[in-house]
Design a protein around this motif. Structure first.
Motif, PDB file in Angstrom:
ATOM      1  N   LEU A   1       0.835  -1.190   0.000  1.00 59.13           N
ATOM      2  CA  LEU A   1       0.000   0.000   0.000  1.00 59.13           C
ATOM      3  C   LEU A   1       0.878   1.252   0.000  1.00 59.13           C
ATOM      4  O   LEU A   1       2.047   1.201   0.397  1.00 59.13           O
ATOM      5  N   PRO A   2       0.342   2.398  -0.428  1.00 56.33           N
ATOM      6  CA  PRO A   2       1.119   3.639  -0.358  1.00 56.33           C
ATOM      7  C   PRO A   2       1.663   3.875   1.046  1.00 56.33           C
ATOM      8  O   PRO A   2       0.975   3.610   2.042  1.00 56.33           O
ATOM      9  N   ALA A   3       2.885   4.383   1.138  1.00 52.79           N
ATOM     10  CA  ALA A   3       3.579   4.534   2.420  1.00 52.79           C
ATOM     11  C   ALA A   3       2.771   5.300   3.467  1.00 52.79           C
ATOM     12  O   ALA A   3       2.719   4.875   4.636  1.00 52.79           O
ATOM     13  N   PRO A   4       2.139   6.423   3.135  1.00 49.00           N
ATOM     14  CA  PRO A   4       1.364   7.131   4.168  1.00 49.00           C
ATOM     15  C   PRO A   4       0.257   6.272   4.775  1.00 49.00           C
ATOM     16  O   PRO A   4       0.042   6.300   5.992  1.00 49.00           O
ATOM     17  N   SER A   5      -0.446   5.505   3.935  1.00 44.40           N
ATOM     18  CA  SER A   5      -1.503   4.626   4.438  1.00 44.40           C
ATOM     19  C   SER A   5      -0.923   3.565   5.360  1.00 44.40           C
ATOM     20  O   SER A   5      -1.508   3.241   6.404  1.00 44.40           O
ATOM     21  N   LEU A   6       0.231   3.016   4.981  1.00 42.70           N
ATOM     22  CA  LEU A   6       0.880   1.979   5.777  1.00 42.70           C
ATOM     23  C   LEU A   6       1.301   2.517   7.136  1.00 42.70           C
ATOM     24  O   LEU A   6       1.069   1.892   8.183  1.00 42.70           O
ATOM     25  N   VAL A   7       1.917   3.707   7.148  1.00 40.75           N
ATOM     26  CA  VAL A   7       2.409   4.298   8.392  1.00 40.75           C
ATOM     27  C   VAL A   7       1.256   4.653   9.331  1.00 40.75           C
ATOM     28  O   VAL A   7       1.268   4.312  10.519  1.00 40.75           O
ATOM     29  N   VAL A   8       0.248   5.341   8.795  1.00 39.18           N
ATOM     30  CA  VAL A   8      -0.885   5.749   9.633  1.00 39.18           C
ATOM     31  C   VAL A   8      -1.649   4.533  10.139  1.00 39.18           C
ATOM     32  O   VAL A   8      -2.021   4.454  11.317  1.00 39.18           O
TER      33      VAL A   8
END
Length: 415
Positions: A388-395
């Motif tokens: 998944l896109p990095a921001p989605s993964l981190v959040v």
């Protein structure tokens, strides 16, 4: 004290409609652009990957639901088969991700229905109205869902027919940009497209309200998922054939733009009505699903025990529904969450990873499908999560860890 059980009032058709309304939600109008940005026309391969993972997850969910016909879906299944912590991870991911999705669906409805200055009031009104429908009883929820699903299917049928007969369709659009993003891009598109398939979980979360759940839930999941797979393939081929991969990636409303490109200008308002109906249908199913999962978590004190109440007349989880509605209303009035597709996919993929693991533990008469399918589902969920896109993964990871730490602190204080 054990909370009262919910009433079993939903038949097979009702359960199928609930699943369809959740899957044929606003995601079908919004997910194509980010998927095309990740993979170009390779999103067709991503769609197949997402469908395979969704099918594997659906068989695991159906197998679990036949043995554990209670509210809460994989939260309840994970607790029963793997232990409380696994159930909590699934339930927490579902509640947080889908609560954000509720706000996103409400804002998407308003974006299609009214001019910009009126969008927040319209979104808030939609939340209040559908919470009222949910509180009126599960059969009322299913009746409203039937109307919304019918509107969406008519609108999508017009899109496909316009693409085929409007003279703008070009087979080259199915190949252009196919290599964009490579294998990683295809997997990322699959993770985003999975968002549009994830609604069949709503059938399982209503497990305590379905008549003959051991037969009805597996059958309803199969029928709903199969129907949606056919619709999505036809729609993906249409938008790519009309707009091309680059056109889809650049569009903020690819389904509406595809119809406009065919010259069928009269169909534009119909597509807007379909998109608004899809958003409302998804919101209605999400509110029901999050409310029932919250009820199940409250019964086990993973959420405040007051939320475990069931209305003595309408036999719905009224307190949980009201609290979920209040949170969604606050989000709608303060933030715009229409970009939460990746975050929601994170929570749902974690949810289904637990479902596959739980189903793989079942033995004897409980087994309905080969364990190979659960292995495919589990590996597929993990792969799609990490791509998944990095921001989605981190959040998503941060929210998940926050919930786990909160439960650990509560248990420590209780001891």
């Amino acid at each position: 004290m054990t909370s009262p059980a919910l009433a079993r009032r939903l038949g097979l058709t009702d359960a199928v409609v609930v699943g369809l309304s959740a899957m044929l939600g606003a995601g079908v109008f919004a997910v194509w652009a980010p998927a095309a940005q990740a993979a170009g026309a390779g999103l067709l391969v991503g769609l197949v990957v997402a469908a395979v993972v969704a099918y594997a997850n659906a068989t695991a969910t159906a197998q679990l639901a036949a043995v554990h016909p209670v509210a809460g879906g994989t939260y309840a299944y994970g607790r029963a088969e793997l232990g409380p912590w696994w159930g909590f991870v699934a339930g927490w991911g579902f509640v947080i991700g889908k609560t954000a999705s509720c706000a996103a669906m409400a804002m998407t409805f308003a974006a299609y229905a009214v001019p910009e200055p009126w969008q927040r009031p319209a979104a808030a009104a939609a939340v209040v109205a559908l919470v009222a429908v949910d509180l009126a009883g599960v059969t009322r929820t299913a009746r409203v869902a039937r109307v919304l699903v019918a509107l969406v299917l008519v609108a999508l049928a017009v899109v496909v027919v316009a693409g085929a007969a409007g003279g703008a369709w070009d087979v080259g659009g199915l190949a252009g940009g196919a290599a964009t993003g490579g294998a990683y891009g295809v997997l990322q598109s699959a993770g985003l497209l999975f968002f549009a398939f994830a609604g069949y979980a709503r059938i399982a979360t209503l497990g305590e309200e379905v008549v003959d759940p051991a037969r009805t839930i597996p059958c309803a999941i199969t029928v709903a998922l199969g129907t949606v797979m056919v619709v999505y393939v036809l729609l993906a081929v249409t938008v790519l054939g009309v707009l091309g991969a680059e056109g889809v990636a650049a569009s903020s409303a690819p389904v509406a733009d595809a119809v406009a490109a065919t010259g069928w200008t009269w169909a534009g308002p119909l597509v807007r009505v379909g998109a608004a109906a899809a958003s409302l249908g998804a919101l209605l199913a999400l509110l029901a699903g999050v409310g029932r999962t919250s009820l199940a978590m409250a019964r086990e004190h993973d959420l405040p025990g007051a939320l475990a109440a069931v209305h003595p007349v309408r036999q719905v989880p009224h307190r949980a529904t009201l609290v979920v509605g209040a949170v969604v209303l606050a989000l709608v009035l303060t933030v715009d969450l229409r970009g939460v597709i990746g975050f929601s996919s994170f929570g749902v993929l974690v949810y289904y990873a637990v479902a596959n693991l739980a189903a793989s533990r079942q033995r004897g008469a409980a087994r309905r499908t080969p364990r190979t399918l659960q292995a495919v589902g589990l590996v597929g969920c993990v792969v799609l999560v990490v791509t998944l896109p990095a921001p989605s993964l981190v959040v998503g990871a941060a929210v998940l860890v926050t919930g786990v730490l909160g439960r650990a602190a509560r248990l420590h204080l209780a001891r």
